[in-house]
Design a protein around this motif. Structure first.
Motif, PDB file in Angstrom:
ATOM      1  N   ALA A   1       0.848  -1.061   0.022  1.00 32.29           N
ATOM      2  CA  ALA A   1      -0.038   0.033  -0.016  1.00 32.29           C
ATOM      3  C   ALA A   1       0.797   1.259   0.023  1.00 32.29           C
ATOM      4  O   ALA A   1       0.721   2.136  -0.710  1.00 32.29           O
ATOM      5  CB  ALA A   1      -1.037   0.151   1.041  1.00 32.29           C
ATOM      6  N   ALA A   2       1.757   1.369   0.662  1.00 27.99           N
ATOM      7  CA  ALA A   2       2.865   2.435   0.754  1.00 27.99           C
ATOM      8  C   ALA A   2       3.652   2.777  -0.458  1.00 27.99           C
ATOM      9  O   ALA A   2       3.604   3.836  -1.009  1.00 27.99           O
ATOM     10  CB  ALA A   2       3.817   2.302   1.827  1.00 27.99           C
ATOM     11  N   ALA A   3       3.862   1.612  -1.121  1.00 25.29           N
ATOM     12  CA  ALA A   3       4.442   1.755  -2.611  1.00 25.29           C
ATOM     13  C   ALA A   3       3.715   2.435  -3.540  1.00 25.29           C
ATOM     14  O   ALA A   3       4.264   3.005  -4.406  1.00 25.29           O
ATOM     15  CB  ALA A   3       4.872   0.310  -3.062  1.00 25.29           C
ATOM     16  N   ARG A   4       2.434   2.240  -3.273  1.00 29.36           N
ATOM     17  CA  ARG A   4       1.539   2.950  -4.476  1.00 29.36           C
ATOM     18  C   ARG A   4       1.596   4.481  -4.381  1.00 29.36           C
ATOM     19  O   ARG A   4       1.175   5.016  -5.090  1.00 29.36           O
ATOM     20  CB  ARG A   4      -0.139   2.374  -4.179  1.00 29.36           C
ATOM     21  CG  ARG A   4      -0.062   0.953  -4.854  1.00 29.36           C
ATOM     22  CD  ARG A   4      -1.497   0.634  -4.696  1.00 29.36           C
ATOM     23  NE  ARG A   4      -2.297   0.166  -3.576  1.00 29.36           N
ATOM     24  CZ  ARG A   4      -2.033  -0.948  -2.782  1.00 29.36           C
ATOM     25  NH1 ARG A   4      -1.364  -2.032  -3.426  1.00 29.36           N
ATOM     26  NH2 ARG A   4      -2.684  -1.168  -1.669  1.00 29.36           N
ATOM     27  N   LEU A   5       2.068   4.771  -3.041  1.00 33.53           N
ATOM     28  CA  LEU A   5       2.102   6.402  -2.841  1.00 33.53           C
ATOM     29  C   LEU A   5       3.583   6.949  -3.309  1.00 33.53           C
ATOM     30  O   LEU A   5       3.806   8.142  -3.490  1.00 33.53           O
ATOM     31  CB  LEU A   5       1.983   6.820  -1.465  1.00 33.53           C
ATOM     32  CG  LEU A   5       0.397   6.928  -1.105  1.00 33.53           C
ATOM     33  CD1 LEU A   5       0.493   7.040   0.581  1.00 33.53           C
ATOM     34  CD2 LEU A   5      -0.394   7.823  -1.688  1.00 33.53           C
ATOM     35  N   THR A   6       4.472   6.059  -3.613  1.00 32.08           N
ATOM     36  CA  THR A   6       5.625   6.461  -4.065  1.00 32.08           C
ATOM     37  C   THR A   6       5.833   7.352  -5.204  1.00 32.08           C
ATOM     38  O   THR A   6       5.283   7.262  -6.196  1.00 32.08           O
ATOM     39  CB  THR A   6       6.793   5.229  -4.346  1.00 32.08           C
ATOM     40  OG1 THR A   6       6.741   4.417  -3.154  1.00 32.08           O
ATOM     41  CG2 THR A   6       8.108   5.677  -4.744  1.00 32.08           C
ATOM     42  N   GLY A   7       6.549   8.562  -5.067  1.00 33.49           N
ATOM     43  CA  GLY A   7       6.556   9.543  -6.077  1.00 33.49           C
ATOM     44  C   GLY A   7       5.443  10.460  -5.902  1.00 33.49           C
ATOM     45  O   GLY A   7       5.451  11.565  -6.946  1.00 33.49           O
ATOM     46  N   ALA A   8       4.608  10.475  -5.125  1.00 40.74           N
ATOM     47  CA  ALA A   8       3.327  11.037  -5.275  1.00 40.74           C
ATOM     48  C   ALA A   8       3.643  12.524  -4.671  1.00 40.74           C
ATOM     49  O   ALA A   8       4.642  12.556  -3.618  1.00 40.74           O
ATOM     50  CB  ALA A   8       2.158  10.845  -4.419  1.00 40.74           C
TER      51      ALA A   8
END
Length: 167
Positions: free
Chosen positions: A73-80
């Motif tokens: 779930a955290a990885a889906r926010l990477t780069g945001a």
């Protein structure tokens, strides 16, 4: 100035550990001031995320958001990008401005000649620099209060500079 306009205050980096923590690049000073906002908006769609916890680990800010409980779930926010509404920024003393408030101002010389608009600001070792564009031309003008930047009129949308238009 639109108080609900969103201002980018950080960027999400890579996950840290297995429980959903994330490394965050904070654009606030000090970096941990980002933790005080409580609710942030993440990504291009501005999905609200609530700060659950965070701490400085060395020179990095590590944050945990409510509902982000695993590495995937955290990885889906990477780069945001992380943003807040303009009204959430703390007030500044008279004569000080947030960069976001200067962007878009029309830049004119003392003689009234238009130089373009502030498209961005850059931080350098010596002083901040206004990036002023008029379509085809880009000027880099040092943000030196009183000597170069004479007046900032936010309601009027102008920034007056003591600058040679040919430079």
């Amino acid at each position: 100035m639109d108080a609900t306009r969103r201002v980018v205050v950080g960027r999400v980096g890579a996950p840290v550990g297995l429980r959903g923590a994330l490394r965050v690049w904070s654009y606030t000073a000090p970096a941990q001031a980002l933790l005080e906002y409580g609710e942030l908006y993440a990504g291009t769609h501005g999905t609200p995320v609530r700060v659950q916890a965070g701490e400085m680990r060395g020179r990095s800010l590590v944050m945990q958001f409510t509902g982000i409980t695993d590495r995937d779930a955290a990885a889906r926010l990477t780069g945001a990008d992380l943003a807040v509404e303009r009204r959430q920024l703390p007030p500044l003393p008279d004569g000080e401005f947030y960069w976001t408030d200067l962007e878009g101002l029309a830049v004119v010389t003392l003689a009234g000649q238009a130089l373009g608009t502030v498209s961005a600001l850059m931080e350098t070792g010596a002083n901040d620099v206004l990036v002023v564009r008029d379509g085809a031309r880009e000027r880099l003008i040092p943000y030196l209060r009183d000597s170069v930047v004479r007046t900032v009129d936010l309601p009027g949308g102008t920034l007056t500079v003591d600058w040679d238009a040919e430079f």
